[in-house]
Design an enzyme around this catalytic site. Structure first.
Site, PDB file in Angstrom:
ATOM      1  N   HIS A  17     -19.985 -64.168 112.980  1.00  0.00           N
ATOM      2  CA  HIS A  17     -20.833 -64.427 111.812  1.00  0.00           C
ATOM      3  C   HIS A  17     -20.116 -63.979 110.544  1.00  0.00           C
ATOM      4  O   HIS A  17     -18.992 -63.488 110.569  1.00  0.00           O
ATOM      5  CB  HIS A  17     -22.209 -63.743 111.952  1.00  0.00           C
ATOM      6  CG  HIS A  17     -22.223 -62.287 111.624  1.00  0.00           C
ATOM      7  ND1 HIS A  17     -23.281 -61.668 110.999  1.00  0.00           N
ATOM      8  CD2 HIS A  17     -21.311 -61.305 111.814  1.00  0.00           C
ATOM      9  CE1 HIS A  17     -23.020 -60.386 110.835  1.00  0.00           C
ATOM     10  NE2 HIS A  17     -21.845 -60.135 111.328  1.00  0.00           N
ATOM     11  N   CYS A  36     -17.922 -57.478 106.237  1.00  0.00           N
ATOM     12  CA  CYS A  36     -18.778 -58.501 106.858  1.00  0.00           C
ATOM     13  C   CYS A  36     -18.766 -59.808 106.083  1.00  0.00           C
ATOM     14  O   CYS A  36     -19.307 -60.813 106.554  1.00  0.00           O
ATOM     15  CB  CYS A  36     -20.204 -57.989 107.002  1.00  0.00           C
ATOM     16  SG  CYS A  36     -20.340 -56.727 108.272  1.00  0.00           S
ATOM     17  N   HIS A  42     -16.016 -62.836 111.543  1.00  0.00           N
ATOM     18  CA  HIS A  42     -15.700 -61.726 112.440  1.00  0.00           C
ATOM     19  C   HIS A  42     -16.774 -61.733 113.518  1.00  0.00           C
ATOM     20  O   HIS A  42     -17.772 -62.438 113.396  1.00  0.00           O
ATOM     21  CB  HIS A  42     -15.684 -60.383 111.693  1.00  0.00           C
ATOM     22  CG  HIS A  42     -17.040 -59.970 111.213  1.00  0.00           C
ATOM     23  ND1 HIS A  42     -17.595 -60.492 110.072  1.00  0.00           N
ATOM     24  CD2 HIS A  42     -17.967 -59.138 111.737  1.00  0.00           C
ATOM     25  CE1 HIS A  42     -18.802 -59.970 109.899  1.00  0.00           C
ATOM     26  NE2 HIS A  42     -19.068 -59.150 110.905  1.00  0.00           N
ATOM     27  N   HIS A  44     -19.052 -59.698 116.901  1.00  0.00           N
ATOM     28  CA  HIS A  44     -19.600 -58.487 117.500  1.00  0.00           C
ATOM     29  C   HIS A  44     -19.945 -58.770 118.955  1.00  0.00           C
ATOM     30  O   HIS A  44     -20.315 -59.892 119.308  1.00  0.00           O
ATOM     31  CB  HIS A  44     -20.887 -58.034 116.800  1.00  0.00           C
ATOM     32  CG  HIS A  44     -20.709 -57.707 115.361  1.00  0.00           C
ATOM     33  ND1 HIS A  44     -20.217 -56.490 114.936  1.00  0.00           N
ATOM     34  CD2 HIS A  44     -20.959 -58.418 114.238  1.00  0.00           C
ATOM     35  CE1 HIS A  44     -20.180 -56.484 113.608  1.00  0.00           C
ATOM     36  NE2 HIS A  44     -20.618 -57.639 113.156  1.00  0.00           N
ATOM     37  N   ASP A  82     -24.712 -66.826 122.464  1.00  0.00           N
ATOM     38  CA  ASP A  82     -23.506 -66.303 123.098  1.00  0.00           C
ATOM     39  C   ASP A  82     -22.311 -67.230 122.877  1.00  0.00           C
ATOM     40  O   ASP A  82     -22.385 -68.440 123.150  1.00  0.00           O
ATOM     41  CB  ASP A  82     -23.747 -66.107 124.593  1.00  0.00           C
ATOM     42  CG  ASP A  82     -22.619 -65.349 125.255  1.00  0.00           C
ATOM     43  OD1 ASP A  82     -22.084 -64.410 124.624  1.00  0.00           O
ATOM     44  OD2 ASP A  82     -22.279 -65.688 126.398  1.00  0.00           O
ATOM     45  N   HIS A  83     -21.234 -66.654 122.368  1.00  0.00           N
ATOM     46  CA  HIS A  83     -20.005 -67.390 122.034  1.00  0.00           C
ATOM     47  C   HIS A  83     -20.244 -68.464 120.979  1.00  0.00           C
ATOM     48  O   HIS A  83     -19.566 -69.500 120.971  1.00  0.00           O
ATOM     49  CB  HIS A  83     -19.343 -67.952 123.294  1.00  0.00           C
ATOM     50  CG  HIS A  83     -18.716 -66.875 124.134  1.00  0.00           C
ATOM     51  ND1 HIS A  83     -19.464 -65.955 124.824  1.00  0.00           N
ATOM     52  CD2 HIS A  83     -17.429 -66.555 124.359  1.00  0.00           C
ATOM     53  CE1 HIS A  83     -18.645 -65.120 125.444  1.00  0.00           C
ATOM     54  NE2 HIS A  83     -17.406 -65.462 125.174  1.00  0.00           N
ATOM     55  N   GLU A 129     -25.510 -53.474 117.290  1.00  0.00           N
ATOM     56  CA  GLU A 129     -24.439 -54.287 116.715  1.00  0.00           C
ATOM     57  C   GLU A 129     -23.081 -53.629 116.908  1.00  0.00           C
ATOM     58  O   GLU A 129     -22.089 -54.294 117.203  1.00  0.00           O
ATOM     59  CB  GLU A 129     -24.695 -54.508 115.224  1.00  0.00           C
ATOM     60  CG  GLU A 129     -23.718 -55.460 114.573  1.00  0.00           C
ATOM     61  CD  GLU A 129     -23.806 -55.402 113.056  1.00  0.00           C
ATOM     62  OE1 GLU A 129     -23.830 -56.459 112.431  1.00  0.00           O
ATOM     63  OE2 GLU A 129     -23.862 -54.294 112.497  1.00  0.00           O
TER      64      GLU A 129
HETATM   65 NI    NI Z   1     -20.872 -58.284 111.243  1.00  0.00          NI
END
Ligand code: NI
Length: 140
Positions: A17, A36, A42, A44, A82-83, A129
């Site tokens: 995100h 961010c 990037h 998580h 997911d992914h 997170e």
């Molecule tokens: Ni982030």
């Protein structure tokens, strides 16, 4: 009224995100969102904890079937996140700032009405997170 027990299912998803507002200047975005706001995204490894509550069914000894809750989460939430790129790929995050807070609110809305059919009530959405940061939403 009988006693109420809380039970929690954990699921995991990995996603990319970026925190960014198009209506702000670049400087304002970088000042507010820091790393961010990295333009090339990037990711998580998120952990999702969904807590439900209800009375213990005397026949089963369960509040609800945690496998059924896991299956629901996989089909309605995890498979969509997911992914994926949360900014671009996730229908229930369309048009939203992809903060963990907003992801939790959206997950709540996606599943809250399904819990009655499983014999329980949604109590909390918790998303971890990073090792240091997690958020919780209790429906208020
Ligand atoms: Ni982030």
């Amino acid at each position: 009224m009988g006693r109420i027990v809380h039970i929690t299912r954990r699921e995991r998803f990995s996603a990319a995100h970026k925190l960014w507002r198009n209506d702000w200047s670049d400087d304002q975005n970088f000042d507010t969102f820091g790393k961010c706001a990295n333009p090339n995204w990037h990711g998580h490894n998120y952990e999702l904890f969904v807590t439900v509550k209800g009375p213990v069914n005397p026949e089963t000894g369960f509040v609800a079937d945690l496998k059924e809750i896991g299956d629901l989460l996989k089909s309605k939430v995890i498979s969509k996140l997911d992914h994926k790129n949360v900014n671009l790929d996730v229908p229930f995050m369309a048009g939203k700032l992809t903060s963990t807070e907003n992801i939790a609110l959206a997950i709540w809305d996606e599943i809250v009405s399904d819990m009655n059919g499983l014999g329980c009530t949604l109590h909390c959405i918790k998303i971890v997170e990073t090792e240091n940061n997690y958020i919780e939403y209790y429906g208020d």
